[in-house]
Scaffold this motif. Structure first.
Motif, PDB file in Angstrom:
ATOM      1  N   ALA A 178       0.830  -1.211   0.000  1.00 13.02           N
ATOM      2  CA  ALA A 178       0.000   0.000   0.000  1.00 13.02           C
ATOM      3  C   ALA A 178       0.861   1.255   0.000  1.00 13.02           C
ATOM      4  O   ALA A 178       0.522   2.249  -0.658  1.00 13.02           O
ATOM      5  N   ARG A 179       1.968   1.221   0.719  1.00 18.46           N
ATOM      6  CA  ARG A 179       2.846   2.390   0.755  1.00 18.46           C
ATOM      7  C   ARG A 179       3.452   2.687  -0.615  1.00 18.46           C
ATOM      8  O   ARG A 179       3.893   3.803  -0.880  1.00 18.46           O
ATOM      9  N   GLN A 180       3.457   1.676  -1.478  1.00 21.21           N
ATOM     10  CA  GLN A 180       3.937   1.880  -2.849  1.00 21.21           C
ATOM     11  C   GLN A 180       2.796   2.208  -3.810  1.00 21.21           C
ATOM     12  O   GLN A 180       2.998   2.280  -5.018  1.00 21.21           O
ATOM     13  N   GLY A 181       1.592   2.376  -3.260  1.00 23.21           N
ATOM     14  CA  GLY A 181       0.457   2.775  -4.085  1.00 23.21           C
ATOM     15  C   GLY A 181      -0.335   1.642  -4.689  1.00 23.21           C
ATOM     16  O   GLY A 181      -1.162   1.876  -5.582  1.00 23.21           O
ATOM     17  N   ASN A 182      -0.138   0.399  -4.220  1.00 22.11           N
ATOM     18  CA  ASN A 182      -0.883  -0.728  -4.773  1.00 22.11           C
ATOM     19  C   ASN A 182      -2.358  -0.623  -4.388  1.00 22.11           C
ATOM     20  O   ASN A 182      -2.711  -0.662  -3.205  1.00 22.11           O
ATOM     21  N   ALA A 183      -3.220  -0.481  -5.392  1.00 23.94           N
ATOM     22  CA  ALA A 183      -4.641  -0.229  -5.145  1.00 23.94           C
ATOM     23  C   ALA A 183      -5.317  -1.392  -4.428  1.00 23.94           C
ATOM     24  O   ALA A 183      -6.176  -1.179  -3.558  1.00 23.94           O
ATOM     25  N   ASN A 184      -4.970  -2.628  -4.782  1.00 21.62           N
ATOM     26  CA  ASN A 184      -5.571  -3.786  -4.122  1.00 21.62           C
ATOM     27  C   ASN A 184      -5.253  -3.796  -2.629  1.00 21.62           C
ATOM     28  O   ASN A 184      -6.118  -4.077  -1.791  1.00 21.62           O
ATOM     29  N   ALA A 185      -4.005  -3.503  -2.297  1.00 19.48           N
ATOM     30  CA  ALA A 185      -3.600  -3.505  -0.890  1.00 19.48           C
ATOM     31  C   ALA A 185      -4.299  -2.388  -0.119  1.00 19.48           C
ATOM     32  O   ALA A 185      -4.761  -2.591   1.012  1.00 19.48           O
ATOM     33  N   ILE A 186      -4.385  -1.213  -0.722  1.00 20.88           N
ATOM     34  CA  ILE A 186      -5.045  -0.084  -0.063  1.00 20.88           C
ATOM     35  C   ILE A 186      -6.517  -0.403   0.197  1.00 20.88           C
ATOM     36  O   ILE A 186      -7.035  -0.189   1.300  1.00 20.88           O
ATOM     37  N   HIS A 187      -7.199  -0.937  -0.810  1.00 17.90           N
ATOM     38  CA  HIS A 187      -8.612  -1.295  -0.674  1.00 17.90           C
ATOM     39  C   HIS A 187      -8.801  -2.371   0.393  1.00 17.90           C
ATOM     40  O   HIS A 187      -9.727  -2.302   1.209  1.00 17.90           O
ATOM     41  N   THR A 188      -7.905  -3.355   0.396  1.00 19.38           N
ATOM     42  CA  THR A 188      -8.014  -4.443   1.359  1.00 19.38           C
ATOM     43  C   THR A 188      -7.815  -3.941   2.787  1.00 19.38           C
ATOM     44  O   THR A 188      -8.559  -4.315   3.703  1.00 19.38           O
ATOM     45  N   LEU A 189      -6.828  -3.086   2.999  1.00 12.26           N
ATOM     46  CA  LEU A 189      -6.595  -2.542   4.340  1.00 12.26           C
ATOM     47  C   LEU A 189      -7.799  -1.736   4.819  1.00 12.26           C
ATOM     48  O   LEU A 189      -8.171  -1.803   6.004  1.00 12.26           O
ATOM     49  N   ALA A 190      -8.421  -0.991   3.919  1.00 13.10           N
ATOM     50  CA  ALA A 190      -9.616  -0.235   4.298  1.00 13.10           C
ATOM     51  C   ALA A 190     -10.718  -1.178   4.767  1.00 13.10           C
ATOM     52  O   ALA A 190     -11.381  -0.935   5.784  1.00 13.10           O
ATOM     53  N   GLN A 191     -10.904  -2.294   4.051  1.00 15.50           N
ATOM     54  CA  GLN A 191     -11.921  -3.280   4.437  1.00 15.50           C
ATOM     55  C   GLN A 191     -11.575  -3.956   5.758  1.00 15.50           C
ATOM     56  O   GLN A 191     -12.438  -4.164   6.613  1.00 15.50           O
ATOM     57  N   VAL A 192     -10.305  -4.328   5.888  1.00 14.37           N
ATOM     58  CA  VAL A 192      -9.864  -5.027   7.100  1.00 14.37           C
ATOM     59  C   VAL A 192     -10.139  -4.192   8.342  1.00 14.37           C
ATOM     60  O   VAL A 192     -10.685  -4.686   9.343  1.00 14.37           O
ATOM     61  N   TYR A 193      -9.778  -2.916   8.298  1.00 15.98           N
ATOM     62  CA  TYR A 193      -9.934  -2.072   9.480  1.00 15.98           C
ATOM     63  C   TYR A 193     -11.371  -1.591   9.672  1.00 15.98           C
ATOM     64  O   TYR A 193     -11.784  -1.297  10.791  1.00 15.98           O
ATOM     65  N   GLU A 194     -12.134  -1.541   8.594  1.00 16.54           N
ATOM     66  CA  GLU A 194     -13.541  -1.156   8.735  1.00 16.54           C
ATOM     67  C   GLU A 194     -14.363  -2.282   9.353  1.00 16.54           C
ATOM     68  O   GLU A 194     -15.205  -2.049  10.233  1.00 16.54           O
ATOM     69  N   LYS A 195     -14.098  -3.530   8.913  1.00 16.19           N
ATOM     70  CA  LYS A 195     -14.938  -4.658   9.304  1.00 16.19           C
ATOM     71  C   LYS A 195     -14.304  -5.562  10.354  1.00 16.19           C
ATOM     72  O   LYS A 195     -14.965  -6.467  10.863  1.00 16.19           O
ATOM     73  N   GLY A 196     -13.029  -5.338  10.653  1.00 13.55           N
ATOM     74  CA  GLY A 196     -12.369  -6.204  11.618  1.00 13.55           C
ATOM     75  C   GLY A 196     -12.196  -7.616  11.091  1.00 13.55           C
ATOM     76  O   GLY A 196     -12.593  -8.580  11.742  1.00 13.55           O
ATOM     77  N   LEU A 197     -11.607  -7.749   9.911  1.00 11.96           N
ATOM     78  CA  LEU A 197     -11.459  -9.053   9.269  1.00 11.96           C
ATOM     79  C   LEU A 197     -10.210  -9.789   9.758  1.00 11.96           C
ATOM     80  O   LEU A 197      -9.267  -9.181  10.247  1.00 11.96           O
ATOM     81  N   PHE A 198     -10.240 -11.108   9.602  1.00  8.20           N
ATOM     82  CA  PHE A 198      -9.093 -11.982   9.884  1.00  8.20           C
ATOM     83  C   PHE A 198      -8.606 -11.876  11.331  1.00  8.20           C
ATOM     84  O   PHE A 198      -7.431 -12.093  11.620  1.00  8.20           O
ATOM     85  N   GLY A 199      -9.505 -11.528  12.237  1.00  3.21           N
ATOM     86  CA  GLY A 199      -9.134 -11.420  13.640  1.00  3.21           C
ATOM     87  C   GLY A 199      -8.434 -10.123  13.995  1.00  3.21           C
ATOM     88  O   GLY A 199      -7.992  -9.946  15.139  1.00  3.21           O
ATOM     89  N   ILE A 200      -8.322  -9.221  13.026  1.00  5.80           N
ATOM     90  CA  ILE A 200      -7.709  -7.918  13.281  1.00  5.80           C
ATOM     91  C   ILE A 200      -8.797  -6.976  13.798  1.00  5.80           C
ATOM     92  O   ILE A 200      -9.846  -6.836  13.161  1.00  5.80           O
ATOM     93  N   PRO A 201      -8.603  -6.338  14.930  1.00  4.84           N
ATOM     94  CA  PRO A 201      -9.649  -5.463  15.478  1.00  4.84           C
ATOM     95  C   PRO A 201     -10.007  -4.325  14.524  1.00  4.84           C
ATOM     96  O   PRO A 201      -9.131  -3.766  13.857  1.00  4.84           O
ATOM     97  N   ALA A 202     -11.286  -4.021  14.454  1.00  4.74           N
ATOM     98  CA  ALA A 202     -11.723  -2.876  13.657  1.00  4.74           C
ATOM     99  C   ALA A 202     -11.101  -1.607  14.234  1.00  4.74           C
ATOM    100  O   ALA A 202     -10.951  -1.469  15.447  1.00  4.74           O
ATOM    101  N   ASP A 203     -10.755  -0.696  13.346  1.00  2.00           N
ATOM    102  CA  ASP A 203     -10.117   0.551  13.769  1.00  2.00           C
ATOM    103  C   ASP A 203     -10.637   1.655  12.850  1.00  2.00           C
ATOM    104  O   ASP A 203     -10.136   1.823  11.731  1.00  2.00           O
TER     105      ASP A 203
END
Length: 204
Positions: free
Chosen positions: A162-187
């Motif tokens: 994501a730090r290199q501008g990869n759109a898939n990674a940026i979108h995925t991180l947004a989903q992960v932190y919005e929904k609390g996916l994969f056991g990662i707490p929502a933030d």
């Protein structure tokens, strides 16, 4: 995590093969002459320019010849020949070649799927900073596909991509932190940050 979310993230694993020609090692000379021939549709002439460079282990020329075989341009489409050239290119430093090998193994281009081979090649490229490989390797790790599950390592790889501008990674991180996916707490704060980055990336 909903089934829809799982499908969305899993489908991102199958990123497109990279078709961009490599001209990183030279802006003039035979490598660039081959690029001009390629753009003119004279693929056999492009091969003629690149082949002598490939014989001297030029990674860009090796990679470009692999693309010709993979797409069947000026030669008969031959995935196994493409694999040969990509492996040589990767051996001499082409991270794009390593990435393409991973995608080809995952997409059964050699007659069978091989998560372990895909994992190997994406890891090789990811360790050298290739963002698409970092993203795909992260997906493999988060699902335990061809390896043991490792969510913290996956998260780190997505952040690097994501730090290199990869759109898939940026979108995925947004989903992960919005929904609390994969056991990662929502933030919410992190979700908002990555959602903003996703919008910025989409406008480019």
């Amino acid at each position: 995590m909903t089934n829809k979310s799982m499908h969305t993230l899993a489908s991102l694993l199958f990123a497109c093969i990279l078709f961009a020609l490599s001209i990183a090692s030279a802006q003039a000379g035979p490598l660039n002459d081959g690029l001009h021939a390629f753009k003119a549709g004279d693929y056999q002439q492009a091969m003629a320019y690149w082949k002598p460079l490939a014989e001297k282990h030029n990674p860009d020329a090796l990679y470009n010849i692999g693309l010709l075989y993979m797409k069947g341009l000026g030669v008969k489409k031959d995935y196994r020949a493409a694999k040969h050239w990509f492996k040589q290119a990767a051996k001499y430093g082409s991270v794009d070649a390593a990435y393409n090998l991973g995608v080809m193994y995952k997409k059964r281009r050699f007659g069978y799927p091989s998560s372990k081979d895909a994992l190997y090649w994406w890891r090789q490229a990811a360790e050298r900073g290739h963002p698409e490989s970092q993203f795909n390797l992260g997906v493999m790790l988060v699902y335990g596909n061809g390896t043991g599950k490792d969510v913290p390592a996956a998260l780190k790889l997505w952040q690097q991509a994501a730090r290199q501008g990869n759109a898939n990674a940026i979108h995925t991180l947004a989903q992960v932190y919005e929904k609390g996916l994969f056991g990662i707490p929502a933030d919410p704060a992190k979700a908002a940050y990555w959602e903003k980055r996703a919008k910025q990336t989409a406008r480019r």
